[in-house]
Design an enzyme around this catalytic site. Structure first.
Site, short mmCIF file in Angstrom:
data_model
loop_
_atom_site.label_atom_id
_atom_site.label_comp_id
_atom_site.label_asym_id
_atom_site.label_seq_id
_atom_site.Cartn_x
_atom_site.Cartn_y
_atom_site.Cartn_z
N ASP A 155 -1.07 5.07 2.86
CA ASP A 155 -0.89 6.37 2.18
C ASP A 155 -0.90 6.30 0.65
OD1 ASP A 155 1.54 5.04 2.16
OD2 ASP A 155 2.76 6.80 2.68
N HIS A 208 0.76 -1.26 0.00
CA HIS A 208 0.00 0.00 0.00
C HIS A 208 0.79 1.31 0.00
CE1 HIS A 208 -0.32 -0.25 4.74
NE2 HIS A 208 0.91 -0.42 4.30
N HIS A 209 2.14 1.24 0.20
CA HIS A 209 2.89 2.50 0.24
C HIS A 209 3.43 2.94 -1.13
CE1 HIS A 209 2.74 2.44 4.55
NE2 HIS A 209 3.48 1.35 4.65
N ALA A 210 3.46 2.05 -2.12
CA ALA A 210 4.09 2.39 -3.41
C ALA A 210 3.35 3.56 -4.06
CB ALA A 210 4.11 1.17 -4.32
#
Ligand code: TV1
Ligand code: CA
Ligand code: ZN
Length: 396
Positions: A189, A148-150
């Site tokens: 994010d 989920h951060h990429a």
């Protein structure tokens, strides 16, 4: 086991499991917390319980360049495909002074087969999304996804390719609105940012929030999307900031309360659930007090909503705990949770790695003494109140 007990695949309800054993052959480095091997442990436990007889099992393919660039910038994907791996280990903080696309630091190292690893994770999540779109699965599981951060043109926090964004883009071809829920201990994010300006995706992340001391430092209660009321994405990002030590009871009640209200107002056509297992007690990076029971109650609750559901993995840095949770959550998906023995099957490969022979250990078995709970009831009530107020701006 499924054979002996006659609980094979029920007709009319389909769960698909998307996985490629190639993924776990990749290594981030000796001391790096992300261990793709946890997927082997999960798969071996799922198989030992005989759950594969109750699902459609697919060996996921690698996502193509075109599929990856449906979200990611082509110069970033080009770079990912061609960068040479660094000699390992490179485990000190940012030894490389010039991090192109944030690649090559300690969090997102350049390892052998990196591009293959990324495209396999993306491929599994895309396959899962397409099975839902084609109405061939009711629940599609991709434990190798959930990164989920990429960002569009940047690696971040162990994530290089945002398989979740790619999958949600598929779901949006068929569904007017998609709800994204993230129970990883870190803020989701990258997914929030990707859909920041649209009212077709609502993102809800539950996470530890301590901006100066805990990654990525975003996801405050008041951050609910673009500040301009003219932007359709306004009010479509929900953040649930938490402190160390939250218990099953608090988390489950907060989750059900918030998701019920979100569903009522947003009325999604499908749900994408990131099940990062670093929110479990005893995680190497996370400091919550959640048991498999509490973590998986979120999956159970989402299943009961009776909407097409895609389930991703994510974080999770104590492999034996990750495997327990994701196995039990697979059982919930196929409806076996009340029928399987909690004792880990005797023939499970690497059974000794589990240390304790139950699928559902108590907090005492995991930690001895639970972590101090730094979440007051007052703060949790405040959160529900704020979310309720945000939701007044959502929907018809
Ligand atoms: C190499 C070796 C890398 C040991 C990284 C923990 C390591 C961490 C390591 C680590 C570690 C982070 C930051 C610091 C930002 C950096 C999959 C100023 C013992 C979804 C990603 C967390 C979580 C990134 C990913 C975080 C996910 N924590 N040991 N690195 N810099 N990075 O804080 O959400 O779970 O810790
Ligand atoms: Ca989260
Ligand atoms: Zn995480």
């Amino acid at each position: 086991f499924a054979h002996e007990h006659g609980i094979n695949k029920p007709k009319g309800y389909n769960v698909s499991f998307h996985y490629n054993p190639e993924m776990e052959k990749h290594h981030f480095g000796m001391t790096h917390p992300m261990k793709p091997w946890r997927l082997t442990l999960t798969k071996s436990l799922v198989s030992a319980y005989g759950m594969n007889f109750a699902m459609d099992n697919y060996t996921a393919r690698a996502a193509t360049y075109e599929e990856l660039t449906a979200y990611h910038a082509s110069d970033y994907v080009d770079h990912l495909a061609t960068v040479a791996p660094q000699p390992q280990p490179l485990d000190m903080e940012n030894l490389n002074p010039d991090l192109k696309f944030n690649l090559g630091g300690s969090d997102c190292p350049l390892f052998e087969g990196l591009y293959n690893y990324c495209s396999l994770s993306g491929g599994a999540s895309l396959d899962a999304a397409r099975k839902l779109c084609a109405n061939q699965s009711d629940i599609a599981i991709a434990w190798g996804g959930g990164l989920h951060h990429a960002k569009k043109a940047e690696a971040s926090g162990f994530c290089y390719i945002n398989d979740i964004v790619l999958a949600i883009l598929q779901l949006l071809r068929v569904h007017a609105r998609v709800l994204y829920i993230d129970i990883d201990v870190h803020h989701g994010d990258g997914v929030e940012e990707a859909f920041f300006s649209t009212d077709r995706v609502m993102t809800v992340s539950f996470h530890k929030y301590d901006p100066l001391n805990f990654f990525p430092g975003t996801g405050a209660l008041e951050d609910n999307g673009p500040k301009s009321e003219h932007n359709p994405g306004a009010h479509h990002a929900i953040n649930v900031p938490l402190n160390d030590g939250i218990t099953d009871e608090q988390y489950t009640s907060l989750f059900e309360n918030i998701i019920t209200k979100v569903i009522e107002k947003f009325r999604p056509g499908a749900i994408a659930l990131q099940c990062g297992a670093d929110s479990l007690a005893g995680d190497r990076l996370g400091k919550f007090n959640l048991l498999v029971q509490g973590h998986s109650s979120c999956v159970e609750f989402c299943k009961k909503l009776n909407l097409p559901l895609i389930i991703f993995g994510g974080g999770g840095y104590t492999p034996k705990n990750v495997a327990r949770a994701w196995t039990y959550e697979t059982a919930i998906a196929i409806g076996h949770q009340h029928h399987i023995p909690t004792q880990i099957p005797i023939h499970t490969p690497w059974r000794d790695r589990f240390k304790i022979d139950t699928l559902l250990p108590t907090i005492q078995q995991i930690l001895g003494e639970p972590r101090q709970n730094r979440n007051t009831q007052k703060k949790l009530t405040e959160i529900v109140q704020h979310v309720t107020e945000q939701l007044r701006f959502v929907g018809a």
